[in-house]
Design an enzyme around this catalytic site. Structure first.
Site, short mmCIF file in Angstrom:
data_model
loop_
_atom_site.label_atom_id
_atom_site.label_comp_id
_atom_site.label_asym_id
_atom_site.label_seq_id
_atom_site.Cartn_x
_atom_site.Cartn_y
_atom_site.Cartn_z
N GLU A 75 -3.20 8.68 -2.48
CA GLU A 75 -2.40 7.06 -1.59
C GLU A 75 -1.62 6.84 -2.51
OE1 GLU A 75 -5.86 4.73 1.36
OE2 GLU A 75 -5.79 4.74 -1.11
N TRP B 110 0.64 -1.30 0.08
CA TRP B 110 0.18 -0.04 -0.04
C TRP B 110 1.35 1.04 0.10
CZ3 TRP B 110 -4.44 -1.43 -1.48
CH2 TRP B 110 -5.20 0.58 -1.19
C1 NOJ Z 1 -6.32 3.04 -4.22
C2 NOJ Z 1 -6.08 4.07 -3.81
O1 NOJ Z 1 -7.19 3.46 -2.70
C3 NOJ Z 1 -6.73 5.00 -4.72
O2 NOJ Z 1 -6.29 6.04 -4.35
C4 NOJ Z 1 -5.41 4.97 -6.41
O3 NOJ Z 1 -5.83 6.06 -7.21
C5 NOJ Z 1 -6.52 3.69 -6.73
N1 NOJ Z 1 -5.28 2.65 -5.62
C6 NOJ Z 1 -4.35 3.54 -7.90
O4 NOJ Z 1 -4.11 2.37 -8.33
C1 NOJ Z 2 -9.12 5.93 -2.15
C2 NOJ Z 2 -8.94 7.39 -1.78
O1 NOJ Z 2 -8.20 8.02 -2.85
C3 NOJ Z 2 -8.68 7.03 -0.60
O2 NOJ Z 2 -8.03 9.38 0.08
C4 NOJ Z 2 -10.26 7.07 0.22
O3 NOJ Z 2 -9.30 7.58 2.16
C5 NOJ Z 2 -10.01 5.53 -0.16
N1 NOJ Z 2 -10.40 5.40 -1.08
C6 NOJ Z 2 -10.91 5.54 1.07
O4 NOJ Z 2 -11.80 5.97 0.72
#
Ligand code: NOJ
Ligand code: NOJ
Length: 453
Positions: free
Chosen positions: A193, A132
């Site tokens: 993320e 992650w």
């Molecule tokens: C999962 C993350 O939560 C999201 O924010 C991100 O854009 C994607 N992974 C990218 O693959």
């Molecule tokens: C993906 C988003 O990019 C992130 O900001 C968020 O915390 C997770 N999803 C969970 O909702």
């Protein structure tokens, strides 16, 4: 509770194409119920006060508690004070005490573990171990702010809560704030993320948490922490100025990034880094924030096909986004990124009203001319003037167009997922995203002029 839920749904069915006001009152009532059903103890699928990001367990699997999402959600719950909120918030606080001490891939209690972004829904060890984007340093700051906000409310109603605050809440907040103070210069992943670096959103919410932590530390007889927080908040202020790009003419989201830098995280940082109190830096009414908001919104105007027939402009996380809610293909507009534009504008109006004037400068004149074409740089319009009224009414109508986009593209039963399709407007990404509901309620509170603590 189910009865209320059914009533809200049937109300919604009576008003399929109603005014924004009517839709907002029904939809925010529904949003509160949807939030509760995504939280463990209140009848949801998990036996705790954990906020699930979404009930979706596959494509995508969001059946986790993200510290960011849960802190933002609790901030809204605390501000709303719904029935039973004390016991719910206190269960969450009790769980956070335990969670802070669970070793995880980011580290242990005082070795960086507080930066772990998401945890298993049962909150039991082991936490999520997969790959992650970690650490994410905004979580502890947002959590500290939510808890301090709770104390401010709680203390008012019950003076006997002093030991609860000093023995239970202060240790959590202290750990979170010292995490911030120790690691703020280290790179961390952004709120989406994806990018490891130094981010505007992260530092804005960190600075707010430290500022609020100064008095909180003093109240808990810890002057040494208070002085550390004071020093670092001031250092952060200096660093935050460097996110302004004079060549681009807007605030960039991440230092040294290859992207344009336009990002909804900047508006989220302005709003969540200031609350309604305002901590004097990049507040929503700041000219640099206003021009950034405009550049951000403009970047989506022709990017998403639905904007050709939308009631306003649907906005995404950032224009270069390729995440479609499951995989990397083509980015879509997000509900929470559209509502934050509205919330930022309502908050700007709140600040203009509080300051009793709008100051037009060479930098922001174009922004104001959208609402009052005779706006002139160098002029200050005081709150008793017609010009002022013209401007704030215009801003408020403009803000409404963003909420109207959410109304237009919400599911018929009122559900809000994470995203909506850039071509068809259909719901996309995780269903019933808790943060989408919290974001709508927060924007509605700003619209109603409600002051969050
Ligand atoms: C999962 C993350 O939560 C999201 O924010 C991100 O854009 C994607 N992974 C990218 O693959
Ligand atoms: C993906 C988003 O990019 C992130 O900001 C968020 O915390 C997770 N999803 C969970 O909702």
């Amino acid at each position: 509770m189910l009865a209320i839920f059914a009533a809200a749904l049937s109300l919604l069915a009576c008003f399929p194409a109603t005014t924004l006001d009517a839709w907002l009152s029904v939809e925010t009532a529904l949003a509160s119920l949807k939030i509760k059903s995504n939280i463990g103890t209140t009848g949801g699928p998990v036996d705790s006060a954990a906020v699930l990001a979404s009930p979706s367990t596959a494509d995508p699997d969001y059946f986790y508690q993200w510290i960011r999402d849960s802190a933002i959600t609790y901030k809204v719950i605390i501000a709303q004070e719904p029935a039973g909120y004390n016991s719910l918030v206190q269960s969450w606080i009790a769980e956070m005490t335990k969670l802070q001490h669970v070793d995880n891939p980011s580290g242990g209690f005082d070795t960086g573990g507080l930066g772990e972004p998401k945890h298993s829904s049962t909150l039991l060890p082991p936490t999520f171990q997969g790959d992650w984007g970690r650490p994410q340093a905004d979580g502890p700051a947002l959590r500290a702010t939510a808890m301090i906000q709770y104390c401010q409310k709680y203390l008012k109603t019950d003076g006997s809560s002093k030991t609860y605050i000093s023995d239970t809440i202060w240790p959590i907040v202290k750990a979170d704030l010292h995490y911030v103070a120790t690691y703020w210069k280290s790179q961390s992943f952004d709120l989406w993320e994806e990018v490891k670096g130094t981010h505007f959103f992260t530092m804005m919410v960190q600075r707010r948490a430290l500022i609020e932590g100064i008095q909180f530390a003093k109240d808990n007889n810890d002057n040494s922490s208070a002085s550390i927080f004071t020093t670092i908040a001031a250092e952060m202020e200096d660093s935050l100025y460097s996110f302004w790009s004079s060549s681009k003419g807007y605030i960039i989201a991440t230092q040294n990034s290859s992207r344009s830098g336009l990002d909804c995280g900047t508006l989220l940082g302005s709003v969540h880094g200031n609350g309604r109190t305002g901590y004097g830096l990049f507040q929503p009414s700041d000219e640099k924030v206003l021009v950034t908001l405009q550049a951000f919104v403009d970047s989506f105007k022709h990017l998403y096909n639905i904007n050709a027939n939308a009631n306003g402009i649907a906005c995404g996380r950032y224009p270069e986004d390729v995440y479609d809610g499951i995989s990397k293909s083509r980015g879509n507009p997000w509900y929470l990124c559209t509502t934050i534009v509205a919330e930022s504008l309502y908050t700007a109006n709140f600040e203009f009203t509080k300051a009793k004037s709008v100051n037009v400068t060479a930098a922001n004149v174009k922004f104001f001319q959208q609402f009052f074409d005779k706006a002139e740089p160098g002029r200050s319009y005081s709150s008793d003037s017609q010009e002022f009224k013209h401007i704030v009414d215009g801003i408020s109508n403009y803000a409404d167009t963003f909420l109207d986009v959410v109304r237009q593209f919400s599911a018929r039963n009122g559900s809000l997922s994470e995203e909506f399709d850039r071509n068809t407007g259909e719901p996309r990404g995780a269903r019933d995203l808790t943060w989408s509901y919290a974001a709508l309620i927060s924007a509605k509170m700003a619209r109603d002029g409600m002051v969050l603590p």
